[in-house]
Structure formats: C-alpha cells, structure tokens
Design a protein around this motif. Structure first.
Motif, PDB file in Angstrom:
ATOM      1  N   LEU A  25     -12.994  10.955  -4.932  1.00 32.82           N
ATOM      2  CA  LEU A  25     -13.918  11.789  -5.679  1.00 32.82           C
ATOM      3  C   LEU A  25     -14.763  12.589  -4.699  1.00 32.82           C
ATOM      4  O   LEU A  25     -15.363  12.037  -3.782  1.00 32.82           O
ATOM      5  N   SER A  26     -14.784  13.897  -4.874  1.00 37.68           N
ATOM      6  CA  SER A  26     -15.607  14.773  -4.041  1.00 37.68           C
ATOM      7  C   SER A  26     -16.373  15.705  -4.960  1.00 37.68           C
ATOM      8  O   SER A  26     -15.792  16.628  -5.535  1.00 37.68           O
ATOM      9  N   PRO A  27     -17.676  15.487  -5.135  1.00 37.38           N
ATOM     10  CA  PRO A  27     -18.431  16.366  -6.030  1.00 37.38           C
ATOM     11  C   PRO A  27     -18.435  17.799  -5.519  1.00 37.38           C
ATOM     12  O   PRO A  27     -18.548  18.038  -4.312  1.00 37.38           O
ATOM     13  N   LYS A  28     -18.276  18.733  -6.453  1.00 39.14           N
ATOM     14  CA  LYS A  28     -18.362  20.154  -6.132  1.00 39.14           C
ATOM     15  C   LYS A  28     -19.618  20.686  -6.811  1.00 39.14           C
ATOM     16  O   LYS A  28     -19.724  20.667  -8.028  1.00 39.14           O
ATOM     17  N   LEU A  29     -20.556  21.145  -6.013  1.00 35.75           N
ATOM     18  CA  LEU A  29     -21.821  21.653  -6.534  1.00 35.75           C
ATOM     19  C   LEU A  29     -21.760  23.165  -6.595  1.00 35.75           C
ATOM     20  O   LEU A  29     -21.565  23.836  -5.583  1.00 35.75           O
ATOM     21  N   VAL A  30     -21.930  23.688  -7.804  1.00 35.49           N
ATOM     22  CA  VAL A  30     -21.931  25.135  -8.019  1.00 35.49           C
ATOM     23  C   VAL A  30     -23.371  25.613  -7.909  1.00 35.49           C
ATOM     24  O   VAL A  30     -24.277  25.031  -8.509  1.00 35.49           O
ATOM     25  N   VAL A  31     -23.562  26.675  -7.135  1.00 35.06           N
ATOM     26  CA  VAL A  31     -24.893  27.188  -6.848  1.00 35.06           C
ATOM     27  C   VAL A  31     -25.040  28.569  -7.461  1.00 35.06           C
ATOM     28  O   VAL A  31     -24.282  29.485  -7.145  1.00 35.06           O
ATOM     29  N   ALA A  51     -24.832  29.848  -2.021  1.00 37.90           N
ATOM     30  CA  ALA A  51     -24.055  28.719  -1.500  1.00 37.90           C
ATOM     31  C   ALA A  51     -24.376  28.489  -0.029  1.00 37.90           C
ATOM     32  O   ALA A  51     -24.474  27.342   0.412  1.00 37.90           O
ATOM     33  N   ASP A  52     -24.550  29.554   0.724  1.00 41.21           N
ATOM     34  CA  ASP A  52     -24.895  29.385   2.138  1.00 41.21           C
ATOM     35  C   ASP A  52     -26.276  28.753   2.298  1.00 41.21           C
ATOM     36  O   ASP A  52     -26.475  27.921   3.190  1.00 41.21           O
TER      37      ASP A  52
END
Length: 144
Positions: free
Chosen positions: A4-10, A17-18
């Motif tokens: 499991l690798s959480p993907k955080l949307v910004v 994102a940077d």
C-alpha cells in the motif's frame, strides 16, 4: 505481493505538488525518488519514507481532485519515536494542529495535524499495551 502506497493529491495551485514534496521532505524526512511531470503539473512523485514505505504525490486534475476543505475521508497514521518533534516541524511548515500530542489512555503518545494541503496525519509512538488492555482503556474512556 501486496503493498500500500498512499497517493496524496494536492490542489494548491501551480507548484502545489512541489510545495507538498518540500513539506514532506522537511517534516517527515522523506526523500524524493522519482518525479514525472506533464507540462508544469506533477503527475507522479514517489517519496521514500525513513524506515521503509512510500508516499506518492501529484497535482490535482480533472480526474483526481484534492481533498475538500476540512479534509477528506482518509487519515494517514505515522508511528515514530518522537511525535512531539514531528508535529512541531509540521506546524513550523504551515500545518494546523487538530489534537495536540498527548499521552493517550491506550498507551501511545499521539496527536493529529492537517497539513497545508488538506491531508490529516496522526503521529504517535507505538502502542505498548495488549489488545485487551487497549480495549479496556477505550471502554473506560468512553464511560467518562
């Protein structure tokens, strides 16, 4: 294999994102491993976490919106040796404390913050009680 690798949307405008990558680097000690862009938007960034695990970050788009104001339906949980320091670093980089770090009746020292991008994080020490003792502590807490 299952990982499991959480993907955080910004959703924080151009460069969001940077800015999140910098935040997670400074606050969590994460290291940027891979970063792919389409134009100016980060479509995939993989950050390696100390002690193992990955965190993925991307800019919001029409398919992947960022969290709504006040946070979304997920909370990320970090176990570490010094939650006070992690939360203090987060606050120093613009996070909002939701629950101050404190000794919890179930045997962990724990707190919660919302990062500048709307994601919520619980940061705490390992729970050193048996499962039965944890349930007993929670039952007693609920009675108060």
């Amino acid at each position: 294999m299952l990982r499991l690798s959480p993907k955080l949307v910004v959703d924080d405008g151009p460069g969001g994102a940077d800015r999140a990558i910098d935040f997670y680097r400074e606050v969590l000690g994460a290291q940027l491993d891979v970063r792919h862009v389409m134009g100016a938007a980060v479509v995939f960034a993989r950050m390696l976490l100390p002690g193992g695990g990955e965190l993925h970050v991307k800019d919001a788009d029409g398919l992947d919106p960022g969290p709504p104001p006040g946070g979304g339906g997920h909370i990320l949980d970090i176990v570490c040796a010094d939650p006070d320091t992690v939360v203090a670093r987060a606050v120093g980089h613009g996070a909002e404390v939701l629950f101050a770090v404190d000794d919890q009746p179930y045997g962990a020292r724990q707190g919660r913050f919302r990062d500048p991008f709307g994601h919520q994080w619980i940061v705490g020490t390992p729970i050193a009680m048996s499962e039965d003792a944890v349930q007993g502590a929670l039952d007693a807490w609920a009675e108060k």
